[in-house]
Write a protein that holds these residues in place. Structure first.
Motif, mmCIF file in Angstrom:
data_model
loop_
_atom_site.group_PDB
_atom_site.id
_atom_site.type_symbol
_atom_site.label_atom_id
_atom_site.label_comp_id
_atom_site.label_asym_id
_atom_site.label_seq_id
_atom_site.Cartn_x
_atom_site.Cartn_y
_atom_site.Cartn_z
ATOM 1 N N SER A 60 -2.155 2.115 10.682
ATOM 2 C CA SER A 60 -0.709 2.679 10.865
ATOM 3 C C SER A 60 -0.677 4.405 10.844
ATOM 4 O O SER A 60 -1.631 4.986 10.461
ATOM 5 N N ARG A 79 -5.336 -0.411 5.511
ATOM 6 C CA ARG A 79 -5.565 0.994 5.031
ATOM 7 C C ARG A 79 -5.710 1.980 5.718
ATOM 8 O O ARG A 79 -5.416 3.013 5.599
ATOM 9 N N ASP A 80 -5.977 1.710 7.282
ATOM 10 C CA ASP A 80 -6.346 2.577 8.251
ATOM 11 C C ASP A 80 -5.703 2.554 9.689
ATOM 12 O O ASP A 80 -5.822 3.743 10.255
ATOM 13 N N ASP A 111 0.667 5.869 -0.695
ATOM 14 C CA ASP A 111 -0.210 7.117 -1.209
ATOM 15 C C ASP A 111 0.681 7.589 -2.302
ATOM 16 O O ASP A 111 0.293 8.712 -2.805
ATOM 17 N N ASP A 154 1.051 6.297 9.215
ATOM 18 C CA ASP A 154 1.059 6.521 7.818
ATOM 19 C C ASP A 154 -0.370 6.644 7.109
ATOM 20 O O ASP A 154 -0.603 7.913 6.543
ATOM 21 N N ALA A 155 -1.115 5.599 7.421
ATOM 22 C CA ALA A 155 -2.312 5.735 6.785
ATOM 23 C C ALA A 155 -3.350 6.804 7.427
ATOM 24 O O ALA A 155 -4.056 7.663 6.741
ATOM 25 N N LYS A 156 -3.090 7.017 8.764
ATOM 26 C CA LYS A 156 -3.702 8.218 9.361
ATOM 27 C C LYS A 156 -3.457 9.369 8.943
ATOM 28 O O LYS A 156 -4.187 10.353 8.550
ATOM 29 N N LYS A 161 -4.808 6.153 -1.423
ATOM 30 C CA LYS A 161 -4.167 5.040 -0.999
ATOM 31 C C LYS A 161 -4.504 3.864 -1.987
ATOM 32 O O LYS A 161 -5.484 3.575 -2.621
ATOM 33 N N ILE A 210 0.860 -1.185 0.204
ATOM 34 C CA ILE A 210 0.007 -0.037 -0.023
ATOM 35 C C ILE A 210 0.855 1.248 0.019
ATOM 36 O O ILE A 210 1.855 1.186 0.499
ATOM 37 N N THR A 218 -2.104 9.999 5.715
ATOM 38 C CA THR A 218 -2.700 9.787 4.299
ATOM 39 C C THR A 218 -4.001 10.497 4.578
ATOM 40 O O THR A 218 -4.607 11.238 3.677
ATOM 41 N N GLU A 219 -4.961 9.905 5.312
ATOM 42 C CA GLU A 219 -6.390 10.157 5.435
ATOM 43 C C GLU A 219 -6.596 11.598 5.903
ATOM 44 O O GLU A 219 -7.237 12.249 5.232
#
Length: 104
Positions: free
Chosen positions: A78, A75-76, A39, A80-82, A91, A37, A84-85
């Motif tokens: 880590s 997707r949600d 971004d 990094d996921a936070k 993503k 995954i 990115t969101e």
């Protein structure tokens, strides 16, 4: 992604490369799943390309991914996921299964 000296866009230092894909196939049992995954679309395309070109991996279909209970965590969960969101970035997910190579 590892740091690239002088910001040369060095794909050779990526976590997914032709050499490393072969090593991942060696250590991952048949049926094992490899998740990627990012971004960064360019990085996503780079990783997916090299995994797709390896005869020991097959891309998992979107239908199968829809039933995978790990996808929401990937997707949600880590940091990094936070980030990115929060930044409203895309993503890009690609998931591959380790297979026995087909005899040709």
């Amino acid at each position: 992604q590892l740091a690239c000296p002088l910001d040369l866009g060095c794909h050779s230092v990526r976590i997914i490369s032709p050499t490393l894909v072969a090593e991942y196939a060696y250590v991952l049992a048949v049926g094992g799943i490899l998740y990627t995954i990012s971004d960064v679309e360019e990085l996503h395309l780079w990783m997916a390309k090299h995994l797709a070109e390896c005869p020991m991996f097959e891309k998992i279909s979107d239908e199968e991914l829809a039933a995978d209970p790990l996808i929401p965590y990937i997707r949600d969960s880590s940091e990094d996921a936070k980030r990115t969101e929060k930044c409203q970035l895309n993503k890009y997910l690609a998931v591959f299964r380790r297979i026995e190579p087909k005899d040709e």
